[in-house]
Design an enzyme around this catalytic site. Structure first.
Site, PDB file in Angstrom:
ATOM      1  N   VAL A  59       0.836  -1.200   0.000  1.00  0.00           N
ATOM      2  CA  VAL A  59       0.000   0.000   0.000  1.00  0.00           C
ATOM      3  C   VAL A  59       0.871   1.250   0.000  1.00  0.00           C
ATOM      4  CG1 VAL A  59      -1.733   1.311   1.286  1.00  0.00           C
ATOM      5  CG2 VAL A  59      -1.940  -1.161   1.100  1.00  0.00           C
ATOM      6  N   CYS A  60       1.945   1.233   0.779  1.00  0.00           N
ATOM      7  CA  CYS A  60       2.840   2.392   0.836  1.00  0.00           C
ATOM      8  C   CYS A  60       3.531   2.612  -0.507  1.00  0.00           C
ATOM      9  CB  CYS A  60       3.884   2.206   1.938  1.00  0.00           C
ATOM     10  SG  CYS A  60       3.178   2.158   3.601  1.00  0.00           S
ATOM     11  N   ALA A  61       3.988   1.546  -1.112  1.00  0.00           N
ATOM     12  CA  ALA A  61       4.641   1.645  -2.415  1.00  0.00           C
ATOM     13  C   ALA A  61       3.655   2.178  -3.451  1.00  0.00           C
ATOM     14  CB  ALA A  61       5.188   0.283  -2.838  1.00  0.00           C
TER      15      ALA A  61
END
Length: 178
Positions: A59-61
């Protein structure tokens, strides 16, 4: 204080709570080249702060990639991804992903940013990391947008953040009307 969960379990955030309309606290974080990067305050350009627990999660990527694409053409703005990841790992991520339109900044040394902006996770599995959030600071140093994701595993509201970034860089607004 915002209610935040990680995989449905409540987590406590600690630090100073900042709000839209307030002056953005000035703090230092560490760039990919180990230099000091100043965040907050009057910078003469808008700052879009994309705060992530770690670039090593899907999700962060995805968030970093989305903001890299979406904010590439906004003039007079700097996009900074902030996490507790080590500067070396952040640099490697951007090189691997071909991300060139944003800066990465690590808050690993003193957690100065996370404490000043109230996004430091105080308990649970992610204790010591930053909660997923987005802050937009106008060129005058005023916070014009703040979103702390209520569920850390969810992506932020891209459309709202991108619109706030565009508005903060508009020459027709001095930033004091919000």
């Amino acid at each position: 204080m915002s209610k935040v969960t990680f995989q449905g379990n409540p987590v406590k955030l600690t630090g100073n709570t900042v709000s839209v309309g307030e002056n953005a606290p000035i703090v230092n974080v560490t760039g990919a080249d180990l230099s000091s990067i100043q965040i907050g305050g009057k910078q003469g350009k808008a700052q879009i702060l994309v705060v992530l627990p770690s670039l090593d999660t899907g999700v962060c990527a995805a968030s970093a990639r989305k903001f890299n694409e979406s904010l590439a053409n906004i003039q007079n703005a700097e996009v900074i991804v902030i996490s507790m990841d080590l500067p070396f790992a952040m640099g490697r991520f951007c090189a691997t992903e071909g991300i060139k339109n944003l800066k990465t900044a690590s808050d690993f040394r003193n957690k100065e940013f996370a404490n000043a902006y109230g996004v430091l996770i105080a308990d649970g599995a992610l204790a010591g990391l930053s909660a997923r959030s987005v802050f937009v600071i106008n060129p005058s140093g005023v916070i014009t947008y703040k979103e702390i994701s209520s569920e850390i595993t969810n992506e932020p509201n891209y459309e709202a953040a991108i619109n706030a970034a565009k508005e903060a860089t508009s020459t027709s607004c001095c930033g004091h009307c919000h």
